[in-house]
Design an enzyme around this catalytic site. Structure first.
Site, PDB file in Angstrom:
ATOM      1  N   ARG A  58      53.647  54.704  51.005  1.00 48.81           N
ATOM      2  CA  ARG A  58      54.418  54.826  52.249  1.00 48.81           C
ATOM      3  C   ARG A  58      55.857  55.260  51.961  1.00 48.81           C
ATOM      4  NH1 ARG A  58      51.340  50.161  53.575  1.00 48.81           N
ATOM      5  NH2 ARG A  58      53.033  48.719  53.063  1.00 48.81           N
ATOM      6  N   CYS A  66      40.929  34.648  48.599  1.00 54.87           N
ATOM      7  CA  CYS A  66      41.062  33.385  49.319  1.00 54.87           C
ATOM      8  C   CYS A  66      39.837  33.087  50.175  1.00 54.87           C
ATOM      9  CB  CYS A  66      42.317  33.410  50.188  1.00 54.87           C
ATOM     10  SG  CYS A  66      43.764  33.985  49.288  1.00 54.87           S
TER      11      CYS A  66
HETATM   12  P1  FAD Z   1      44.851  39.129  41.459  1.00 49.99           P
HETATM   13  O1  FAD Z   1      44.737  39.215  42.920  1.00 49.99           O
HETATM   14  O2  FAD Z   1      43.982  38.160  40.742  1.00 49.99           O
HETATM   15  O3  FAD Z   1      44.598  40.574  40.879  1.00 49.99           O
HETATM   16  C1  FAD Z   1      44.699  40.854  39.498  1.00 49.99           C
HETATM   17  C2  FAD Z   1      43.708  41.956  39.162  1.00 49.99           C
HETATM   18  O4  FAD Z   1      44.111  42.570  37.964  1.00 49.99           O
HETATM   19  C3  FAD Z   1      42.300  41.421  38.898  1.00 49.99           C
HETATM   20  O5  FAD Z   1      41.378  42.004  39.787  1.00 49.99           O
HETATM   21  C4  FAD Z   1      42.029  41.809  37.453  1.00 49.99           C
HETATM   22  O6  FAD Z   1      40.679  42.203  37.253  1.00 49.99           O
HETATM   23  C5  FAD Z   1      42.970  42.975  37.254  1.00 49.99           C
HETATM   24  N1  FAD Z   1      43.366  43.184  35.859  1.00 49.99           N
HETATM   25  C6  FAD Z   1      43.881  42.247  35.022  1.00 49.99           C
HETATM   26  N2  FAD Z   1      44.155  42.816  33.819  1.00 49.99           N
HETATM   27  C7  FAD Z   1      43.805  44.107  33.916  1.00 49.99           C
HETATM   28  C8  FAD Z   1      43.838  45.187  33.005  1.00 49.99           C
HETATM   29  N3  FAD Z   1      44.307  45.031  31.768  1.00 49.99           N
HETATM   30  N4  FAD Z   1      43.382  46.390  33.403  1.00 49.99           N
HETATM   31  C9  FAD Z   1      42.911  46.553  34.680  1.00 49.99           C
HETATM   32  N5  FAD Z   1      42.850  45.571  35.581  1.00 49.99           N
HETATM   33  C10 FAD Z   1      43.298  44.366  35.201  1.00 49.99           C
HETATM   34  N6  FAD Z   1      46.257  31.982  47.507  1.00 49.99           N
HETATM   35  C11 FAD Z   1      46.754  31.595  48.702  1.00 49.99           C
HETATM   36  O7  FAD Z   1      47.940  31.791  48.961  1.00 49.99           O
HETATM   37  N7  FAD Z   1      45.956  31.002  49.637  1.00 49.99           N
HETATM   38  C12 FAD Z   1      44.635  30.778  49.416  1.00 49.99           C
HETATM   39  O8  FAD Z   1      43.923  30.250  50.282  1.00 49.99           O
HETATM   40  C13 FAD Z   1      44.100  31.161  48.162  1.00 49.99           C
HETATM   41  N8  FAD Z   1      42.799  30.931  47.882  1.00 49.99           N
HETATM   42  C14 FAD Z   1      42.295  31.360  46.697  1.00 49.99           C
HETATM   43  C15 FAD Z   1      40.941  31.160  46.426  1.00 49.99           C
HETATM   44  C16 FAD Z   1      40.395  31.588  45.237  1.00 49.99           C
HETATM   45  C17 FAD Z   1      38.961  31.340  44.958  1.00 49.99           C
HETATM   46  C18 FAD Z   1      41.220  32.254  44.278  1.00 49.99           C
HETATM   47  C19 FAD Z   1      40.642  32.728  42.987  1.00 49.99           C
HETATM   48  C20 FAD Z   1      42.559  32.451  44.524  1.00 49.99           C
HETATM   49  C21 FAD Z   1      43.110  32.006  45.737  1.00 49.99           C
HETATM   50  N9  FAD Z   1      44.462  32.189  46.016  1.00 49.99           N
HETATM   51  C22 FAD Z   1      44.967  31.776  47.217  1.00 49.99           C
HETATM   52  C23 FAD Z   1      45.371  32.788  45.017  1.00 49.99           C
HETATM   53  C24 FAD Z   1      45.578  34.279  45.262  1.00 49.99           C
HETATM   54  O9  FAD Z   1      44.344  34.903  45.373  1.00 49.99           O
HETATM   55  C25 FAD Z   1      46.365  34.846  44.096  1.00 49.99           C
HETATM   56  O10 FAD Z   1      47.604  34.199  44.056  1.00 49.99           O
HETATM   57  C26 FAD Z   1      46.603  36.345  44.245  1.00 49.99           C
HETATM   58  O11 FAD Z   1      45.392  37.027  44.302  1.00 49.99           O
HETATM   59  C27 FAD Z   1      47.429  36.841  43.063  1.00 49.99           C
HETATM   60  O12 FAD Z   1      47.564  38.228  43.128  1.00 49.99           O
HETATM   61  P2  FAD Z   1      47.693  39.081  41.781  1.00 49.99           P
HETATM   62  O13 FAD Z   1      47.774  40.505  42.196  1.00 49.99           O
HETATM   63  O14 FAD Z   1      48.745  38.531  40.937  1.00 49.99           O
HETATM   64  O15 FAD Z   1      46.328  38.810  41.014  1.00 49.99           O
END
Ligand code: FAD
Length: 550
Positions: free
Chosen positions: A21, A42
């Site tokens: 964007r 989530c």
């Molecule tokens: P993620 O969303 O986990 O994304 C990281 C991605 O990076 C992954 O898909 C991984 O495969 C990819 N990756 C990692 N290393 C590499 C690499 N070297 N090369 C390519 N890809 C890579 N939070 C809330 O606020 N409320 C909720 O109700 C809630 N419920 C949840 C329920 C569950 C079951 C889970 C697992 C989490 C929940 N969370 C919740 C937490 C929330 O999902 C995370 O805080 C959020 O997704 C973090 O975002 P992120 O981008 O840091 O990581």
């Protein structure tokens, strides 16, 4: 410009969309080692529990739709294995073919998330022991339950995800045991609020075992024997490990980026790592807690998504927007109860040597005379110096989310308990009372700060000295159903006529059911020549709940 992003779920996808964007002409490539992008982590527990029935609803975007909408090159099942910050390249591996290639960047954004902890316990690799982080884990768990006709499941760890899963397993008709090493569930909240939730979980038929650690697993046919540190063994057909996560800093460490004291990727207020061309967001980063000033990691979707937007602005426009930090505002549904917290729990304030006063109030979710009002318990912590609000925790059935969000924004904006008094809300009987629970929390806190109310706490009743008076001011019929040992009963409405029964030279500890009548009694006594009078914060209800869960 050429932007590369590692990780395509919460933080990564949010950054990518905002980058587009902000810069229509850039080349944007997003790498995701999993099969799916931008899905609802989530929502995963609720898909396992059949609350969300359609699996497709979990996917906010697919690689194809993301590309069509944002013109972003989405490379799924492709893992970034190394960063060369000097030559500004990443190495990527296509998982399907093993092909390794190098991609250059102008700016790189890391959003690799966190990984679930799997301690090296004996037998931990056995079939039937799961963690839940992504769609694949979800599919395995769902399939395993169906194919093996699982009836008994053990959830290890009573954090937010552990509790959501316990409820969803229970809703599927499974027999659920939750094992928690700590002496309470939900580590971010203080014991009294946790105790309310613990009682609720037990009332739903979940076998909750606190202060219990797992020492190993033995696969025994279809069954897993789970050994506990008290010598006991519990048999289950499936185990879910939800004992926490740690930031995935592998790439960052390999690239020589700075990590911090909380073991996350260090970023400055612009979400820029120690290398100016590399930014990072989400579960993998650490930053300063706005209340304690200590480094912290927030494992929450809201901060990850919002950081993505800020990060993209800074990447494109050149460090224009500061990230203000997170106060860990979180909420969880535990059957029909809702519990949430914002800010720094009293136990953590204590550990950080931050002076604070705690106050617990119980209020109706809406006017008592309108049908369906339910009690909610609000615990706040605030500074004794200036009344600055430091944390809020709520357990209740209705309207908890609304009050928590209000309190959370007051905490974030460094407001005081005096602002809670002034809080103006929309009121009609189905929604609130003329004095909202948020106002009530403020009124009581103000009374404490101005010494109109002196409080003592549920865990201090044992410190009451012989000769001091423990005074129950509830009705006689309430008293007869149960009281704090050693209490005498003078109902609040009789107290003015029975002052001569109370010695003036003793310390008087008053309690009622919730705290209000005790406050009234204290005002009467304090203005009638009694100096040392304290009222039980949270009342008999909280004392009883906490004592039962102690
Ligand atoms: P993620 O969303 O986990 O994304 C990281 C991605 O990076 C992954 O898909 C991984 O495969 C990819 N990756 C990692 N290393 C590499 C690499 N070297 N090369 C390519 N890809 C890579 N939070 C809330 O606020 N409320 C909720 O109700 C809630 N419920 C949840 C329920 C569950 C079951 C889970 C697992 C989490 C929940 N969370 C919740 C937490 C929330 O999902 C995370 O805080 C959020 O997704 C973090 O975002 P992120 O981008 O840091 O990581």
């Amino acid at each position: 410009m050429k932007y590369l992003i590692v990780g395509a779920v919460a933080g990564g996808a949010s950054t990518a969309a905002r980058l587009r964007r902000m810069d229509e002409h850039a080349t944007i490539i997003i790498f995701e080692k999993g099969e799916y992008i931008s899905y609802a982590n989530c929502g995963l527990p609720y898909y396992i529990g059949d609350v969300i029935k359609d699996r497709n609803k979990l996917f906010v975007q697919t690689a194809i739709s993301f590309n069509a909408r944002f013109n972003i090159d989405v490379r799924v099942t492709t893992e970034v294995t190394a960063i060369d910050p000097v030559n500004k390249t990443v190495t990527a591996v296509k998982q399907a073919t093993g092909e390794v290639y190098v991609e250059t960047y102008d700016k790189l954004i890391l959003s690799p998330g966190a990984e679930p902890l799997r301690p090296p316990l004996p037998g931990i690799a056995s079939e039937g022991i799961f963690t839940l982080r992504n769609v694949n884990d979800t599919d395995y768990i769902k399939r395993y339950i169906q194919h093996n006709q699982v009836k008994k499941v053990l959830v290890i760890g009573a954090g937010f995800i552990g509790l959501e899963m316990a409820e969803n397993f229970h809703d599927l008709g499974l027999d659920v045991t939750v094992i928690e090493m700590g002496n309470q569930i939900l580590a971010p909240v203080d014991f009294p609020i946790a105790a309310i939730v613990q009682q609720h979980i037990r009332s739903k038929g979940i076998n909750l075992r606190l202060s219990t650690a797992v020492t190993g697993f033995t696969k025994n046919g279809q069954q897993i024997d789970v050994a506990l540190n008290n010598g006991e063994t519990i048999a289950a057909e499936m185990v879910l490990l939800s004992i926490g996560v740690r930031p995935d800093t592998r790439l960052a460490v390999q690239a020589g980026l700075k990590t911090g004291t909380a073991r996350g990727i260090w970023v400055n207020e612009y979400l820029q790592t120690s290398n100016p061309d590399i930014y990072a967001v989400g579960d993998a980063i650490e930053f300063e807690n706005p209340i304690t000033g200590q480094s912290m990691i927030t494992y929450l979707a809201g901060p990850a998504n919002k950081q993505g937007r800020i990060c993209a602005n800074n990447v494109v426009l050149g460090n224009v927007q500061k990230y203000q930090g997170s106060i860990n505002t979180a909420i969880v549904k535990v059957f029909d109860l809702t519990v949430g917290s914002a800010g720094t729990a009293a136990k953590h304030l204590k550990a950080a040597n931050i002076d604070h006063i705690v106050s617990t109030t119980h209020s109706g979710s809406h006017a008592a005379y309108y049908p369906g009002a339910k009690q909610m318990s609000i615990q706040i912590a605030f500074s004794p110096k200036d009344g600055r609000l430091l944390s809020a925790q709520i357990a209740g059935y209705d309207g908890v989310d609304k009050r928590l969000d209000i309190l959370s924004s007051y905490i974030k904006q460094q407001k005081t308990i005096y602002d809670l008094i002034e809080f103006e809300h929309a009121y009609a009987p189905p929604y609130s009372s003329a004095k909202d629970p948020v106002n009530m929390a403020g009124f009581v806190a103000e009374n404490i700060l101005l010494d109109r109310l002196r409080v003592f706490y549920w865990n201090e009743t044992n410190n009451i000295k012989p000769g001091d008076i423990l005074l129950d001011v509830r009705r006689t019929d309430e008293f007869s159903k149960g009281e704090i040992p050693g209490a005498i009963n003078i109902p609040v409405d009789e107290i003015r006529n029975r002052l001569d029964e109370i010695p003036t030279d003793k310390t008087i500890y008053i309690y009622c059911e919730a705290g209000l009548r005790g406050y009234l009694a204290q005002r009467i006594l304090r203005q009638s020549g009694f100096d040392n009078v304290f009222n039980l914060s949270g009342g008999y209800y909280l004392w009883k709940t906490c004592t039962a869960e102690q």
